[in-house]
Design a protein around this motif. Structure first.
Motif, PDB file in Angstrom:
ATOM      1  N   ASN A 236       0.828  -1.211   0.000  1.00 57.45           N
ATOM      2  CA  ASN A 236       0.000   0.000   0.000  1.00 57.45           C
ATOM      3  C   ASN A 236       0.863   1.263   0.000  1.00 57.45           C
ATOM      4  OD1 ASN A 236      -2.339  -1.543   0.039  1.00 57.45           O
ATOM      5  ND2 ASN A 236      -2.493  -1.530   2.270  1.00 57.45           N
ATOM      6  N   LYS A 237       1.981   1.206   0.700  1.00 62.13           N
ATOM      7  CA  LYS A 237       2.892   2.348   0.682  1.00 62.13           C
ATOM      8  C   LYS A 237       3.423   2.586  -0.732  1.00 62.13           C
ATOM      9  CE  LYS A 237       3.005   3.492   5.080  1.00 62.13           C
ATOM     10  NZ  LYS A 237       2.593   4.840   5.562  1.00 62.13           N
ATOM     11  N   CYS A 238       3.785   1.508  -1.407  1.00 63.08           N
ATOM     12  CA  CYS A 238       4.292   1.641  -2.778  1.00 63.08           C
ATOM     13  C   CYS A 238       3.216   2.212  -3.704  1.00 63.08           C
ATOM     14  CB  CYS A 238       4.747   0.288  -3.313  1.00 63.08           C
ATOM     15  SG  CYS A 238       6.144  -0.441  -2.428  1.00 63.08           S
ATOM     16  N   MET A 239       1.992   1.701  -3.548  1.00 68.05           N
ATOM     17  CA  MET A 239       0.904   2.100  -4.438  1.00 68.05           C
ATOM     18  C   MET A 239       0.456   3.552  -4.246  1.00 68.05           C
ATOM     19  SD  MET A 239       0.456  -0.238  -6.517  1.00 68.05           S
ATOM     20  CE  MET A 239       0.731  -1.983  -6.803  1.00 68.05           C
ATOM     21  N   GLN A 240       0.854   4.169  -3.161  1.00 62.26           N
ATOM     22  CA  GLN A 240       0.540   5.587  -2.983  1.00 62.26           C
ATOM     23  C   GLN A 240       1.217   6.440  -4.047  1.00 62.26           C
ATOM     24  OE1 GLN A 240       1.587   6.645   1.035  1.00 62.26           O
ATOM     25  NE2 GLN A 240      -0.032   5.398   1.952  1.00 62.26           N
ATOM     26  N   CYS A 241       2.343   5.955  -4.557  1.00 67.87           N
ATOM     27  CA  CYS A 241       3.051   6.680  -5.621  1.00 67.87           C
ATOM     28  C   CYS A 241       3.027   5.937  -6.950  1.00 67.87           C
ATOM     29  CB  CYS A 241       4.503   6.920  -5.229  1.00 67.87           C
ATOM     30  SG  CYS A 241       4.711   7.944  -3.754  1.00 67.87           S
ATOM     31  N   HIS A 242       2.948   4.624  -6.875  1.00 70.59           N
ATOM     32  CA  HIS A 242       3.031   3.794  -8.093  1.00 70.59           C
ATOM     33  C   HIS A 242       1.706   3.058  -8.273  1.00 70.59           C
ATOM     34  CE1 HIS A 242       7.399   4.454  -8.084  1.00 70.59           C
ATOM     35  NE2 HIS A 242       7.355   4.202  -6.779  1.00 70.59           N
ATOM     36  N   GLU A 243       0.778   3.690  -8.973  1.00 71.06           N
ATOM     37  CA  GLU A 243      -0.559   3.094  -9.121  1.00 71.06           C
ATOM     38  C   GLU A 243      -0.556   1.938 -10.117  1.00 71.06           C
ATOM     39  OE1 GLU A 243      -3.338   6.108 -10.056  1.00 71.06           O
ATOM     40  OE2 GLU A 243      -3.003   7.239  -8.207  1.00 71.06           O
ATOM     41  N   VAL A 244       0.376   1.959 -11.048  1.00 70.41           N
ATOM     42  CA  VAL A 244       0.401   0.943 -12.092  1.00 70.41           C
ATOM     43  C   VAL A 244       1.712   0.172 -12.015  1.00 70.41           C
ATOM     44  CG1 VAL A 244       0.323   0.503 -14.572  1.00 70.41           C
ATOM     45  CG2 VAL A 244      -1.033   2.366 -13.594  1.00 70.41           C
ATOM     46  N   CYS A 245       1.615  -1.116 -12.069  1.00 68.55           N
ATOM     47  CA  CYS A 245       2.796  -1.973 -12.124  1.00 68.55           C
ATOM     48  C   CYS A 245       2.702  -2.805 -13.393  1.00 68.55           C
ATOM     49  CB  CYS A 245       2.867  -2.879 -10.892  1.00 68.55           C
ATOM     50  SG  CYS A 245       4.326  -3.951 -10.887  1.00 68.55           S
ATOM     51  N   LYS A 246       3.752  -2.856 -14.195  1.00 65.79           N
ATOM     52  CA  LYS A 246       3.714  -3.591 -15.458  1.00 65.79           C
ATOM     53  C   LYS A 246       3.610  -5.091 -15.236  1.00 65.79           C
ATOM     54  CE  LYS A 246       6.344  -0.086 -17.982  1.00 65.79           C
ATOM     55  NZ  LYS A 246       7.587   0.209 -18.744  1.00 65.79           N
ATOM     56  N   GLU A 247       4.070  -5.524 -14.080  1.00 64.27           N
ATOM     57  CA  GLU A 247       3.989  -6.948 -13.779  1.00 64.27           C
ATOM     58  C   GLU A 247       2.573  -7.320 -13.368  1.00 64.27           C
ATOM     59  OE1 GLU A 247       6.489  -9.044 -14.143  1.00 64.27           O
ATOM     60  OE2 GLU A 247       7.904  -7.464 -14.720  1.00 64.27           O
ATOM     61  N   GLU A 248       2.152  -8.512 -13.726  1.00 58.05           N
ATOM     62  CA  GLU A 248       0.829  -8.988 -13.317  1.00 58.05           C
ATOM     63  C   GLU A 248       0.787  -9.207 -11.813  1.00 58.05           C
ATOM     64  OE1 GLU A 248      -0.386 -12.399 -15.476  1.00 58.05           O
ATOM     65  OE2 GLU A 248      -0.186 -11.449 -17.455  1.00 58.05           O
ATOM     66  N   GLN A 249       1.914  -9.651 -11.274  1.00 55.17           N
ATOM     67  CA  GLN A 249       1.987  -9.893  -9.836  1.00 55.17           C
ATOM     68  C   GLN A 249       2.265  -8.576  -9.131  1.00 55.17           C
ATOM     69  OE1 GLN A 249       1.468 -12.610  -8.024  1.00 55.17           O
ATOM     70  NE2 GLN A 249       1.968 -11.605  -6.101  1.00 55.17           N
ATOM     71  N   THR A 250       1.306  -8.036  -8.438  1.00 57.40           N
ATOM     72  CA  THR A 250       1.483  -6.736  -7.771  1.00 57.40           C
ATOM     73  C   THR A 250       1.524  -6.865  -6.256  1.00 57.40           C
ATOM     74  OG1 THR A 250      -0.911  -6.360  -7.813  1.00 57.40           O
ATOM     75  CG2 THR A 250       0.389  -5.458  -9.651  1.00 57.40           C
ATOM     76  N   GLN A 251       1.594  -8.083  -5.764  1.00 56.08           N
ATOM     77  CA  GLN A 251       1.731  -8.271  -4.322  1.00 56.08           C
ATOM     78  C   GLN A 251       3.199  -8.437  -3.952  1.00 56.08           C
ATOM     79  OE1 GLN A 251      -0.781 -11.624  -3.404  1.00 56.08           O
ATOM     80  NE2 GLN A 251      -2.592 -10.339  -3.156  1.00 56.08           N
ATOM     81  N   ASN A 252       3.525  -7.959  -2.753  1.00 52.22           N
ATOM     82  CA  ASN A 252       4.892  -8.071  -2.242  1.00 52.22           C
ATOM     83  C   ASN A 252       5.886  -7.384  -3.177  1.00 52.22           C
ATOM     84  OD1 ASN A 252       6.952  -8.723  -0.552  1.00 52.22           O
ATOM     85  ND2 ASN A 252       6.936 -10.927  -0.974  1.00 52.22           N
TER      86      ASN A 252
END
Length: 614
Positions: A333-349
């Protein structure tokens, strides 16, 4: 000055009561040197929930008595370790609620050496390690046993491996203690002697001394901290970003620490620029991605996240919460505060890819989170050319600071002659600085250079700390004594022990010098004083044994020399003196036994020739 401080207090109290422009004041009252630390229990009175949560963190559990409640060994199998180079084994064991460490050596079926010491403190939260300390008369030393909790194995402590096992002699001074614990009550004139030692990094390490804050709150002076800054105590969240960062990097940036002139390792208070107290250097190599255990700050500063955003440690970490109590998605959640999109399908951990766990270069058997946030790969580039020692917390360190860094790094970490050359390069750009020039010539083993420097430069003792000046004086005494300038040497040995009367090493060197000068009575007084202070030094027993031998007190000489061997079973000097003692009493067979013992330890020793003559 005192009246000014009182007037300032009164003004602030008036502001607090009237809810005025408190935030116009920018100096924290607890930065004043007269404000005392009150201890974490005082904080718990009003902040019980935060206190109880914080005490579960690694910082809260960083240092404590070595009891079953606080030791990671309680749930272990109490593993035995063996130092194959020194041929010594170590076995911890419990006696009721007290922890002990047994050092022993076995030859065949016989135990030829046995030394048991009580463990007074464990150091380390247990998230990575528990190391162990013992205390005698206030002196604190590290013991040769560490339990590495992540791997559930025991081994020698960091720095003790590869033939460097100093056994029970490593001193735990303020540089170590001030990061692994709350500030202790240190004995002035010593390196590792304490009147009292607290248990764990406490609230005041991040908030500053609490005396003023507690007094004002008890007096009913309350500030609405949702609107104003309470300047009786530091709230790191209200500090400018660079000063927030300094609170953390005081300890989470470790390397070669160089103190500013007149400062000690307990002088930093939250809200101060760290550069006012110290510069911290790390060796940098081209293309190197290696890092040490406490390199969180150094690695984070290399991250794009840090360089492009207003980011500090508390952007992700809540220092009052243990990471072991956080949910699996907390850091995501801390990461997603700045990075809403991740190119990887796996967005956990997210951290498993972008902050992977890795080994460190300074501590074995541990895996730590790499705080360089980025795209990592498993291919490690070869370490390139040495770029120099870099002050991580100071972009513009002085030439003197750089010289000190290279000398300290040479002496403490890596005896590379190039570091001495670099130190001299920066020294030449400064005015003659007595303690640092002495250190340079001493480490360079340039007796002539040191003598010439000392003889041609006056010492303004007000410019230097007692600690640095005493070390310089003791080293000057050594060099002058080695060059048969005895009267000058004696003067400097005396100066060293006057300035730092509780440093045993300086007393041993002074006593040995006096003994060599045939000043038996004076030497005996120095060594007897050292023995009273700290009886765990083999050199003290050796020299008192030799003095007793010269006095023909053979029984006492035998006791002292055998105690030296009890402390170190491979102490050749003690065996040599026992040979002499046996010969003086015409105990030839006993002398042969000791000579054979010497040959077991040092096969090339001249004892072989002596045996052939007996």
């Amino acid at each position: 000055m005192k009246n000014i401080v009182i007037a300032l207090f009164s003004t602030l109290l008036l502001f607090a009561c009237q809810r005025g422009e408190v935030n116009n004041y920018t100096q924290y009252l607890n930065h004043n040197d007269t404000v005392k630390y009150v201890g974490k229990q005082e904080c718990r009175v009003c902040h019980a929930e935060i206190y109880d949560s914080y005490m579960q963190t690694g910082m809260g559990q960083s240092f404590h008595f070595a009891t079953k409640e606080h030791s990671a060994l309680t749930t272990s199998e109490m593993p035995l370790i063996h130092d194959s180079i020194k041929n010594l084994s170590y076995q911890p064991f419990w006696k009721n609620d007290s922890l002990y460490l047994k050092e022993f050596r076995i030859k065949g079926r016989d135990t030829t050496h046995l030394l048991i010491k009580k463990v007074n403190y464990k150091i380390g939260s247990g998230q990575h390690t528990n190391s162990h300390l013992f205390e005698i008369n206030g002196y604190v030393h590290q013991m040769p046993y560490t339990y590495y909790t992540q791997s559930a194995i025991a081994d020698l402590p960091p720095g003790f491996e590869k033939g460097n096992n100093t056994r029970f002699s490593r001193e735990i001074g303020l540089e170590c203690m001030s990061c692994h614990n709350a500030y202790p009550n240190h004995v002035e004139g010593s390196l590792n002697k304490y009147n009292s030692i607290p248990s764990g990094i406490d609230c005041e390490r991040c908030h500053g001394p609490g005396e003023v804050h507690v007094k004002q709150k008890l007096a009913g002076h309350i500030i609405d901290t949702s609107k104003y800054i309470d300047y009786t105590i530091v709230n790191p969240a209200k500090l400018p970003l660079d000063l927030q960062f300094d609170v953390c990097q005081r300890c989470h940036l470790q390397g070669t620490a160089v103190l500013a002139e007149g400062k000690t390792f307990t002088d930093f208070k939250p809200g101060m620029p760290l550069t006012e107290v110290m510069d911290v250097y790390l060796p940098k190599h081209k293309d190197s991605e290696s890092f040490i255990m406490a390199s969180h700050v150094d690695r984070l500063k290399e991250s794009a996240c840090f360089k492009t955003a207003e980011m500090t440690c508390v952007s992700c970490h809540n220092p009052h919460k243990s990471v072991t109590t956080l949910s699996a998605t907390y850091f995501d959640n801390k990461c997603m505060q700045c990075h809403e999109v991740c190119k990887e399908e796996q967005t956990q951990n997210c951290t498993s890819c972008h902050m992977p766990k890795s080994s460190s270069t300074d501590i074995m058997h541990v895996a730590i989170t790499d705080h360089k946030i980025g795209i990592h790969n498993d291919v490690k580039a070869e370490k390139g050319a040495f770029l120099g020692l870099i002050a991580i917390n100071n972009a513009k360190p002085t030439n003197l600071s750089k010289a000190k860094a290279y000398l300290k790094h040479f002496e403490s970490f890596e005896a590379n002659p190039n570091y001495l050359d670099s130190a001299f390069y920066f020294l030449q750009k400064t005015s003659p600085y007595f303690t640092v020039y002495v250190q340079y010539f001493y480490l360079k083993q340039d007796d002539k250079g040191l003598i010439n420097f000392v003889m041609n430069n006056e010492v303004d003792s007000t410019k230097y700390s007692n600690s640095s000046l005493a070390m310089a004086y003791s080293r000057v005494g050594e060099v002058f004594a080695r060059n048969k300038m005895s009267s000058t040497a004696e003067k400097y040995f005396n100066k060293a022990t006057v300035r730092m009367p509780f440093v045993i090493d300086y007393k041993i060197k002074q006593g040995a010098f006096l003994l060599k000068q045939k000043q038996l009575s004076a030497s005996k007084i120095v060594f007897s004083d050292a023995l009273t202070l700290n009886p765990t030094f083999k050199e003290i027993h050796l020299n008192l044994g030799y003095i007793s031998l010269l006095e023909h007190n053979f029984e006492k000489a035998d006791l002292y020399l055998k105690q030296a061997l009890a402390l170190d079973p491979d102490y050749v000097l003690a065996y040599e003196n026992l040979v002499l003692l046996a010969q003086m009493q015409n105990k030839i067979e006993q002398a042969k036994v000791y000579l054979n013992k010497i040959l077991e330890i040092a096969p090339a020793h001249k004892a072989k020739e002596i045996l052939q003559k007996l």
